[in-house]
Design an enzyme around this catalytic site. Structure first.
Site, mmCIF file in Angstrom:
data_model
loop_
_atom_site.group_PDB
_atom_site.id
_atom_site.type_symbol
_atom_site.label_atom_id
_atom_site.label_comp_id
_atom_site.label_asym_id
_atom_site.label_seq_id
_atom_site.Cartn_x
_atom_site.Cartn_y
_atom_site.Cartn_z
ATOM 1 N N THR A 76 62.743 26.492 9.071
ATOM 2 C CA THR A 76 62.217 25.358 8.318
ATOM 3 C C THR A 76 60.897 24.862 8.914
ATOM 4 O O THR A 76 60.672 24.990 10.132
ATOM 5 C CB THR A 76 63.248 24.201 8.335
ATOM 6 O OG1 THR A 76 62.622 23.009 7.892
ATOM 7 C CG2 THR A 76 63.793 23.946 9.736
ATOM 8 N N ASP A 77 60.070 24.251 8.066
ATOM 9 C CA ASP A 77 58.819 23.654 8.570
ATOM 10 C C ASP A 77 59.090 22.452 9.473
ATOM 11 O O ASP A 77 58.205 22.002 10.197
ATOM 12 C CB ASP A 77 57.896 23.258 7.411
ATOM 13 C CG ASP A 77 58.482 22.200 6.490
ATOM 14 O OD1 ASP A 77 59.670 21.828 6.655
ATOM 15 O OD2 ASP A 77 57.751 21.728 5.586
ATOM 16 N N GLU A 78 60.340 21.944 9.449
ATOM 17 C CA GLU A 78 60.642 20.747 10.248
ATOM 18 C C GLU A 78 60.547 21.010 11.747
ATOM 19 O O GLU A 78 60.451 20.077 12.543
ATOM 20 C CB GLU A 78 62.017 20.180 9.868
ATOM 21 C CG GLU A 78 62.066 19.831 8.395
ATOM 22 C CD GLU A 78 63.234 18.937 8.001
ATOM 23 O OE1 GLU A 78 63.739 18.196 8.846
ATOM 24 O OE2 GLU A 78 63.612 18.997 6.819
ATOM 25 N N TYR A 138 68.548 17.952 13.828
ATOM 26 C CA TYR A 138 68.551 19.134 12.953
ATOM 27 C C TYR A 138 67.390 20.059 13.298
ATOM 28 O O TYR A 138 67.570 21.262 13.538
ATOM 29 C CB TYR A 138 68.468 18.704 11.478
ATOM 30 C CG TYR A 138 68.036 19.818 10.541
ATOM 31 C CD1 TYR A 138 68.842 20.949 10.338
ATOM 32 C CD2 TYR A 138 66.814 19.761 9.855
ATOM 33 C CE1 TYR A 138 68.437 21.978 9.496
ATOM 34 C CE2 TYR A 138 66.413 20.781 9.003
ATOM 35 C CZ TYR A 138 67.219 21.896 8.829
ATOM 36 O OH TYR A 138 66.806 22.914 7.998
ATOM 37 N N LYS A 172 67.310 23.928 14.798
ATOM 38 C CA LYS A 172 66.652 25.052 14.113
ATOM 39 C C LYS A 172 65.578 25.664 15.021
ATOM 40 O O LYS A 172 65.426 26.885 15.093
ATOM 41 C CB LYS A 172 66.016 24.595 12.788
ATOM 42 C CG LYS A 172 67.005 24.231 11.702
ATOM 43 C CD LYS A 172 67.878 25.397 11.238
ATOM 44 C CE LYS A 172 67.115 26.427 10.445
ATOM 45 N NZ LYS A 172 68.048 27.445 9.864
#
Ligand SMILES: NC(=O)c1ccc[n+]([C@@H]2O[C@H](COP(=O)([O-])OP(=O)(O)OC[C@H]3O[C@@H](n4cnc5c(N)ncnc54)[C@H](O)[C@@H]3O)[C@@H](O)[C@H]2O)c1
Length: 344
Positions: free
Chosen positions: A129-131, A157, A161
């Site tokens: 994810t870009d997060e 989260y 990741k």
């Protein structure tokens, strides 16, 4: 590729991906391994029941014995299984680190034992994810996340990741493990669990309820239609260079307020349906993706994400599929596995 193992294939993106690959690769068999946590819903793939090229296995990516038995004749893995909701990770991070970190490492170890190595013809796709890149300032529209932006995960989260991405990197570096990593922006489309903002707002409005908008509503996200994401995942799985990270995004930045206004407009509702609520702790201000690498090197382009039409068709999907989300919101969907597979 003859036999693909998809992890997390009963979730939102996973189920769209399984259906997408079945449609576009008619020679391929798929095994879908999913633990059916609260966000896994086999009703998402009801249309594939009885399809000989498709098999569902209920199980956990932390279960090494199960993985060893499943991976015997698998030549590609698309790894999507994860705990995925930031708000839940703030309440309890334990399941996130178990599934996303221990689960990913267990899967990597099992794949290596099953012969995943450069030159073996086997391929592994890690869906991230870009997060993991953290947050960009609102006032610097010129800044975008690239694949070399430092990892600065801000939520539990995102941290889990990011840790899983590093597990994959270590396997690539140390063992020449044949993997690619993708980092995508926010997805929208059919079958998204209605705790995430778009299906939550749309289904609340369909029920005549207000929508809870975090903080000042100015947080910005980039939105990509889930089928464009699936297309990018299949592209990277088949053509990505081992050891590379590919960002995936839609060049479609919207503030949450803008998103909310557009949903209200599409659904013919006024602003009295907005209920401002206290902001999420540590809420990242802005995500924006530079996806020029996958476009340039692998020829991927998003074709289904243009607003407002893509958002309108998504709203229509939830309006047309009330039975699906009512069963999710009531918890009734969790009895489906038992009914479908319980006696087998
Ligand atoms: N939704 C987005 O906007 C988005 C954006 C970028 C990346 N991603 C990533 O894409 C992937 C899928 O996201 P999603 O939105 O479909 O999530 P989701 O929560 O809808 O689906 C996750 C699936 O993984 C399964 N799962 C969880 N733990 C498991 C375990 N230990 N073993 C086996 N299965 C397990 C769940 O049952 C569920 O079916 C995740 O890795 C997520 O980080 C999501």
């Amino acid at each position: 590729m003859k036999h693909l193992l998809v992890t997390g294939g009963a979730g939102f993106i996973g189920s769209n991906f399984v259906r997408f690959v079945m449609r576009h690769r008619p020679g391929l068999r798929i095994t879908n391994l999913d633990a059916l946590t609260y966000s896994g819903n086999l009703e998402n793939l009801r249309d594939l029941e009885g399809e000989p090229r498709y098999r569902f296995v209920k199980g956990d990516i932390c279960d090494r014995t199960l993985l060893d038995s499943l991976l015997k004749d698998v030549d590609a893995v698309a790894h999507l299984a994860a705990e995925s909701h930031v708000d839940r990770s703030i309440i309890d991070s334990g399941p996130f680190f178990r599934a996303n970190v221990i689960g990913t490492q267990t899967l990597l170890d099992a794949c290596r034992a099953a012969g995943f190595a450069e030159g073996s013809g086997k391929r592994f796709l890690h869906v991230s994810t870009d997060e993991v890149y953290g947050s960009l300032p609102l006032e610097r529209k010129d800044l975008l996340f690239t694949e070399v932006t430092p990892i600065q995960a801000n939520s539990p989260y995102a941290a889990s990741k990011a840790a899983s991405d590093l597990c994959v990197r270590a396997a690539q570096h140390t063992f020449h493990f044949p993997a690619c990593v993708t980092r995508c922006s926010n997805n929208f489309g059919a079958y998204q669990f209605p705790e995430k903002v778009i299906p939550l707002f749309v289904t609340n409005l369909l029920d005549g309820k207000q929508v809870p908008l975090y903080g000042d509503g100015l947080n910005v996200r980039d939105w990509l239609h889930v089928e464009d994401h699936c297309d990018a995942l299949l592209t990277v799985l088949e053509k990505g260079r081992f050891g590379e990270v590919y960002n995936i995004g839609g060049n479609n930045e919207r503030s949450n307020l803008e998103l909310t206004h557009l949903i209200l407009q599409i659904m013919g509702k006024d602003h009295s349906f907005i209920r401002p609520v206290q902001d999420r702790p540590g809420h990242d201000r802005r995500y924006a993706i530079d996806s020029s690498k996958i476009r340039r090197d692998l020829g991927w382009e998003p074709t289904r994400s243009a607003w407002p039409s893509a958002l309108e068709s998504t709203v229509k999907w939830y309006a047309d599929n009330r039975a699906w989300w009512e069963r999710v919101k009531s918890g009734e969907y969790q009895t489906y596995y038992q009914r479908q597979y319980g006696a087998r």
